[in-house]
Scaffold this motif. Structure first.
Motif, mmCIF file in Angstrom:
data_model
loop_
_atom_site.group_PDB
_atom_site.id
_atom_site.type_symbol
_atom_site.label_atom_id
_atom_site.label_comp_id
_atom_site.label_asym_id
_atom_site.label_seq_id
_atom_site.Cartn_x
_atom_site.Cartn_y
_atom_site.Cartn_z
ATOM 1 N N CYS A 4 0.852 -1.166 0.000
ATOM 2 C CA CYS A 4 0.000 0.000 0.000
ATOM 3 C C CYS A 4 0.899 1.231 0.000
ATOM 4 O O CYS A 4 1.929 1.272 0.670
ATOM 5 C CB CYS A 4 -0.877 -0.024 1.244
ATOM 6 N N ASN A 6 0.469 3.874 1.324
ATOM 7 C CA ASN A 6 0.468 4.538 2.623
ATOM 8 C C ASN A 6 1.443 3.915 3.611
ATOM 9 O O ASN A 6 1.661 4.464 4.685
ATOM 10 C CB ASN A 6 -0.929 4.506 3.235
ATOM 11 N N HIS A 29 -7.286 5.558 7.442
ATOM 12 C CA HIS A 29 -6.843 4.601 6.443
ATOM 13 C C HIS A 29 -6.638 3.221 7.062
ATOM 14 O O HIS A 29 -6.952 2.199 6.453
ATOM 15 C CB HIS A 29 -5.544 5.092 5.799
ATOM 16 N N CYS A 33 -7.401 -0.774 5.774
ATOM 17 C CA CYS A 33 -6.237 -1.349 5.093
ATOM 18 C C CYS A 33 -5.506 -2.343 5.986
ATOM 19 O O CYS A 33 -4.784 -1.961 6.917
ATOM 20 C CB CYS A 33 -5.295 -0.244 4.642
ATOM 21 N N CYS A 36 -1.553 -2.187 6.106
ATOM 22 C CA CYS A 36 -1.049 -1.109 6.950
ATOM 23 C C CYS A 36 -1.230 -1.442 8.429
ATOM 24 O O CYS A 36 -0.382 -1.112 9.251
ATOM 25 C CB CYS A 36 -1.716 0.217 6.594
HETATM 26 ZN ZN LIG Z 1 -2.670 0.950 3.467
#
Ligand SMILES: [Zn+2]
Length: 155
Positions: A4, A6, A29, A33, A36
């Motif tokens: 990801c 992020n 987020h 996710c 993450c």
């Molecule tokens: Zn993520």
């Protein structure tokens, strides 16, 4: 390996380095996710471990604990752990330096093989055979990293 975009923020989020509004974005987020969340969990467990660790207990018990920590990681985690290990090694070197200085043992003149291995993730085999005790520590670090990566891919 699908990452990801992020995930690069997760470490900064974990370390409390993000401005509040960005941290909130990351928080939101994280709800959706899983990669993450896993990343954050891995960082948290590593930090917890580092905090609980003191070089004075560089005993077989501490090594076993680190072993279990490494063994419990997935292949992807292991790569992350290897990256994170450089900051762990920095902590260890600082702590070990203080510890060596306070106990009057050798320190910066020639770093122990395990210290070098921790920093470079490479083991100098000449020094390794000369000081087997210390070198074992470096060797299991490398063995664990390589071993769990291979065994995870082999399955
Ligand atoms: Zn993520």
């Amino acid at each position: 390996m699908s990452e990801c975009s992020n995930q690069s923020r997760i470490e900064a989020y974990h370390d409390g380095e993000l401005p509040p509004e960005i941290a909130r974005e990351v928080q939101l987020h994280l709800i959706d996710c899983a990669p993450c969340r896993d990343e954050l969990r891995a960082l948290q467990s590593m930090s917890q471990f580092v905090r609980s660790f003191s070089p004075a207990e560089m005993s077989s018990v501490a090594i076993d604990r680190l072993h279990q920590q490494v063994d419990s990681l997935t292949a992807v985690d292991t790569l992350r752990f290897a990256k994170r290990l450089s900051s762990l090694a920095a902590c260890l070197l600082v702590a070990a330096g203080v510890w060596f200085a306070s106990t009057g043992q050798k320190s910066e003149a020639s770093p122990a093989p395990w210290e070098r291995a921790a920093v470079t993730l490479q083991l100098d085999s000449a020094t390794a055979s000369a000081q087997t005790g210390d070198a074992d520590t470096g060797q299991w670090m490398l063995a664990s990293l390589n071993g769990s990566r291979e065994s995870n891919q082999g399955d």
